[in-house]
Write an enzyme that holds these catalytic residues in place. Structure first.
Site, PDB file in Angstrom:
ATOM      1  N   GLU A  90     -24.342   8.967  18.339  1.00 40.64           N
ATOM      2  CA  GLU A  90     -22.955   8.409  18.863  1.00 40.64           C
ATOM      3  C   GLU A  90     -22.858   7.683  19.995  1.00 40.64           C
ATOM      4  O   GLU A  90     -22.142   6.741  20.227  1.00 40.64           O
ATOM      5  CB  GLU A  90     -22.082   9.604  18.897  1.00 40.64           C
ATOM      6  CG  GLU A  90     -21.660  10.519  17.722  1.00 40.64           C
ATOM      7  CD  GLU A  90     -21.520   9.726  16.442  1.00 40.64           C
ATOM      8  OE1 GLU A  90     -21.039   8.497  16.502  1.00 40.64           O
ATOM      9  OE2 GLU A  90     -21.759  10.239  15.297  1.00 40.64           O
ATOM     10  N   PRO A 118       0.968  -1.106   0.045  1.00 40.31           N
ATOM     11  CA  PRO A 118       0.183  -0.017   0.060  1.00 40.31           C
ATOM     12  C   PRO A 118       0.766   1.097  -0.030  1.00 40.31           C
ATOM     13  O   PRO A 118       2.052   1.292   0.353  1.00 40.31           O
ATOM     14  CB  PRO A 118      -0.697  -0.101   1.455  1.00 40.31           C
ATOM     15  CG  PRO A 118      -0.560  -1.715   1.643  1.00 40.31           C
ATOM     16  CD  PRO A 118       0.738  -1.895   0.926  1.00 40.31           C
ATOM     17  N   PRO A 119       0.330   2.241  -0.449  1.00 42.56           N
ATOM     18  CA  PRO A 119       0.993   3.639  -0.242  1.00 42.56           C
ATOM     19  C   PRO A 119       1.407   4.060   0.967  1.00 42.56           C
ATOM     20  O   PRO A 119       0.721   3.693   2.091  1.00 42.56           O
ATOM     21  CB  PRO A 119       0.249   4.811  -0.918  1.00 42.56           C
ATOM     22  CG  PRO A 119      -0.942   3.979  -1.528  1.00 42.56           C
ATOM     23  CD  PRO A 119      -1.078   2.302  -0.861  1.00 42.56           C
ATOM     24  N   GLY A 120       2.673   4.658   1.261  1.00 41.50           N
ATOM     25  CA  GLY A 120       3.019   5.067   2.586  1.00 41.50           C
ATOM     26  C   GLY A 120       3.748   4.158   3.448  1.00 41.50           C
ATOM     27  O   GLY A 120       3.894   4.563   4.585  1.00 41.50           O
ATOM     28  N   THR A 121       3.937   3.007   2.729  1.00 39.95           N
ATOM     29  CA  THR A 121       4.516   2.085   3.637  1.00 39.95           C
ATOM     30  C   THR A 121       6.287   1.926   3.725  1.00 39.95           C
ATOM     31  O   THR A 121       6.573   1.226   4.508  1.00 39.95           O
ATOM     32  CB  THR A 121       4.026   0.509   3.431  1.00 39.95           C
ATOM     33  OG1 THR A 121       4.136   0.356   1.845  1.00 39.95           O
ATOM     34  CG2 THR A 121       2.688   0.292   3.689  1.00 39.95           C
ATOM     35  N   ASP A 133     -23.451   4.269   7.946  1.00 41.48           N
ATOM     36  CA  ASP A 133     -23.628   3.140   8.821  1.00 41.48           C
ATOM     37  C   ASP A 133     -24.342   2.009   8.361  1.00 41.48           C
ATOM     38  O   ASP A 133     -23.979   0.981   8.430  1.00 41.48           O
ATOM     39  CB  ASP A 133     -24.318   3.654  10.119  1.00 41.48           C
ATOM     40  CG  ASP A 133     -23.565   4.699  11.101  1.00 41.48           C
ATOM     41  OD1 ASP A 133     -22.519   4.787  10.832  1.00 41.48           O
ATOM     42  OD2 ASP A 133     -24.375   5.342  11.760  1.00 41.48           O
ATOM     43  N   LYS A 171       8.410   2.130   0.900  1.00 41.99           N
ATOM     44  CA  LYS A 171       8.976   1.616  -0.317  1.00 41.99           C
ATOM     45  C   LYS A 171      10.278   2.242  -0.802  1.00 41.99           C
ATOM     46  O   LYS A 171      11.301   1.729  -0.962  1.00 41.99           O
ATOM     47  CB  LYS A 171       8.194   0.979  -1.370  1.00 41.99           C
ATOM     48  CG  LYS A 171       6.967   0.202  -1.153  1.00 41.99           C
ATOM     49  CD  LYS A 171       6.037  -0.110  -2.356  1.00 41.99           C
ATOM     50  CE  LYS A 171       5.120   1.074  -2.668  1.00 41.99           C
ATOM     51  NZ  LYS A 171       4.224   1.388  -1.608  1.00 41.99           N
ATOM     52  N   THR A 172      10.006   3.505  -0.798  1.00 41.77           N
ATOM     53  CA  THR A 172      11.140   4.494  -1.241  1.00 41.77           C
ATOM     54  C   THR A 172      12.138   4.279  -0.343  1.00 41.77           C
ATOM     55  O   THR A 172      13.520   4.280  -0.757  1.00 41.77           O
ATOM     56  CB  THR A 172      10.672   5.648  -1.424  1.00 41.77           C
ATOM     57  OG1 THR A 172       9.461   5.873  -2.787  1.00 41.77           O
ATOM     58  CG2 THR A 172      11.560   6.770  -2.176  1.00 41.77           C
TER      59      THR A 172
END
Length: 513
Positions: A325, A99-102, A399, A104-105
């Site tokens: 809520e 997934p993005p942001g894990t 919901d 990798k770069t």
């Protein structure tokens, strides 16, 4: 341009001007431009520039398995002499998926540090051009730049990192673009042409979150030999990331990073970095010298739901939102104690209010009871409105969607009353009927659970309207009092009935309680 300049110089010389200084300045300018162009060629330009890789694996948290697998693959590059003795072919390509942001770069940059290699990066979009052949030419230049940079830095290896490789590595076919196909063909040719014995050796590391659309020729052995999954971190991984990200931040003594890690189930490394940064910004906004636990709590809400909006509902709407809520929160605590972390009616993003739950643990499998309980939690809000107002509102739309998706999961996983089914061939009418049945049964159960708390919800809603927020501990204290009152009331009623029970002969008789 050259002809014009030459004509001007000849004209000035014919008039008797000394053109030697002008010619010298022009020559100096040309030389400077040539040097700048050559420097850009060696370093890879502005976009595909060689990046200073001061990042190592110790600075990357939450990816122990992926790091271990990547380091094992990179050992083939570090110990080439030893692996040649065993007849092992070094890897040509490593594909990082997830997934993005894990991270990798970051892992690609850490790989360059680990192997002491030159590092050149590019994005898949940089190879896309409307002119034919430009993408393929840029692929050739990228590998050429990597080798030149390695020689310039005196290193015997280079890493070429291609981010978002799915842009140019998609499946070739009728739907693909000819220019994209040419770019992919050139990339395949470059990887095939890499000799494992040449120096400097080039290793290709690519990243994508769409591995399902990549061309099969790109994934075959001899090109991308290893595919490493860089997944979302688990609780221990999130705690590790939070420890790294807060290393340079002053934390208050009340900060519990383990609690924050537990609350952030499903967060990526990038989201956790944003979380710590937002917490620090909130501390700065309040002119605090240290970051407190409440700052992390509010930062989690902001990362999940967005910043507080300027919408100000009227008091009656706020009261309805509070009741809604509280319905969610009560059901959540009844079916899974200690699950409520925070209740708020402060509008954020598209939500007028929300209840944040704490996952008991990172789960990857769910039972029928867990799914049913989650459906009841989703329906709790609208049932609470029904009990106190006698009607419902449009605020439960999301919901209902969540509850319907959970019910659909039960059917498709063979957990419903119709048993194991083939979801692709199941008639839509049968699917809809079973989903309605599941939701109807859970609605009845939810109503039975909430009915004893109707008056308590009415009173607590007024308090939440005034204070806007309520912590999970405060809510649990209130709920325990409500449960105690219910038990006392049941006991008193039963005791009174036992004392005043009348038998058929009109005499008082004790009954079993």
């Amino acid at each position: 341009m050259i002809g014009f300049v030459a004509a001007v110089l000849i004209f000035l010389a014919s008039l008797g001007f000394n053109i030697v200084p002008i010619v010298f300045l022009i020559g100096l300018s040309i030389a400077l431009l040539f040097m700048m162009e050559r420097r850009t060629t060696v370093t890879g330009g502005t976009k595909s520039a060689a990046v200073k890789h001061a990042i190592d694996f110790a600075q990357i948290g939450g990816q122990d398995t992926a790091k271990r697998e990547l380091m094992e693959a990179l050992d083939f590059l570090k110990r080439r002499e030893k692996i040649q003795a065993l007849g092992i072919r070094p890897l040509k390509g490593i594909l990082l998926t997830g997934p993005p942001g894990t991270g990798k770069t970051l892992m690609a940059k850490a790989a360059a540090t680990y192997t002491d290699s030159a590092f050149v990066s590019a994005s898949g979009s940089e190879f896309v051009e409307m002119y034919v052949g430009v993408g393929a030419q840029r692929v050739r230049e990228l590998f050429k730049k990597a080798r030149m940079l390695a020689k310039k830095e005196g290193k015997d290896s280079a890493i070429v990192f291609i981010d978002e490789i799915d842009v140019v590595g998609g499946r070739r076919g009728a739907q693909s673009h000819q220019e994209y196909d040419q770019t992919l063909n050139q990339l395949l040719t470059e990887m095939d042409g890499m000799q494992t014995t040449q120096s400097p050796f080039v290793l290709v590391v690519a990243a994508t979150n769409r591995v399902d659309i990549l061309d099969s020729a790109l994934l075959r052995p001899g090109r991308f030999d290893r595919m490493i999954k860089v997944d979302l971190p688990d609780r221990e991984g999130r705690l590790h990331i939070l420890s790294i990200q807060t290393g340079n931040k002053p934390l208050s003594s009340d900060v519990n990073l383990e609690h924050v890690a537990q609350e952030t189930y499903g967060f990526s490394g990038a989201q956790l970095e944003s979380l710590t940064n937002e917490a620090a910004i909130m501390a700065l906004r309040e002119e605090k010298e240290r970051i407190e636990q409440q700052h992390f709590r509010d930062a989690v809400d902001k990362v999940l739901m967005g910043e507080k909006t300027g919408r100000i509902p009227n008091r009656e709407e706020l009261r309805r939102v509070a009741i809604h809520e509280l319905g969610h929160a009560i059901i959540s605590e009844l079916v899974r104690p200690n699950s409520v972390s925070h209740i708020t009616i402060a509008p954020r993003g598209n939500a007028l209010g929300f209840v944040r739950q704490i996952p008991e643990k990172d789960s990857y499998l769910y039972t029928i009871d867990q799914l049913n309980n989650q459906i009841k939690v989703a329906l709790g809000g609208t049932i609470a409105e029904q009990l106190l107002y006698g009607n419902r509102s449009t605020g439960a739309q999301n919901d209902f969607q969540q509850a319907s998706n959970l019910a659909r999961t039960e059917v498709e996983c063979g957990l419903s009353r119709i048993g194991i089914v083939d979801a692709d061939n199941l008639p839509q009418t049968i699917l809809d009927e079973e989903i309605r049945f599941i939701l109807s049964e859970r609605e009845k159960e939810t109503k039975e659970l909430l009915e004893p708390f109707a008056e308590g919800i009415r009173e607590l809603a007024q308090s939440i309207v005034q204070h806007e927020n309520m912590t999970g501990d405060e809510f649990r204290n209130w709920l325990q009092k409500q449960l105690g009152m219910s038990e006392d009331m049941e006991f008193t009623t039963a005791e009174t009935a036992a004392k005043h029970a009348i038998d058929d002969n009109g005499e008082s008789q004790p009954i079993a309680v």
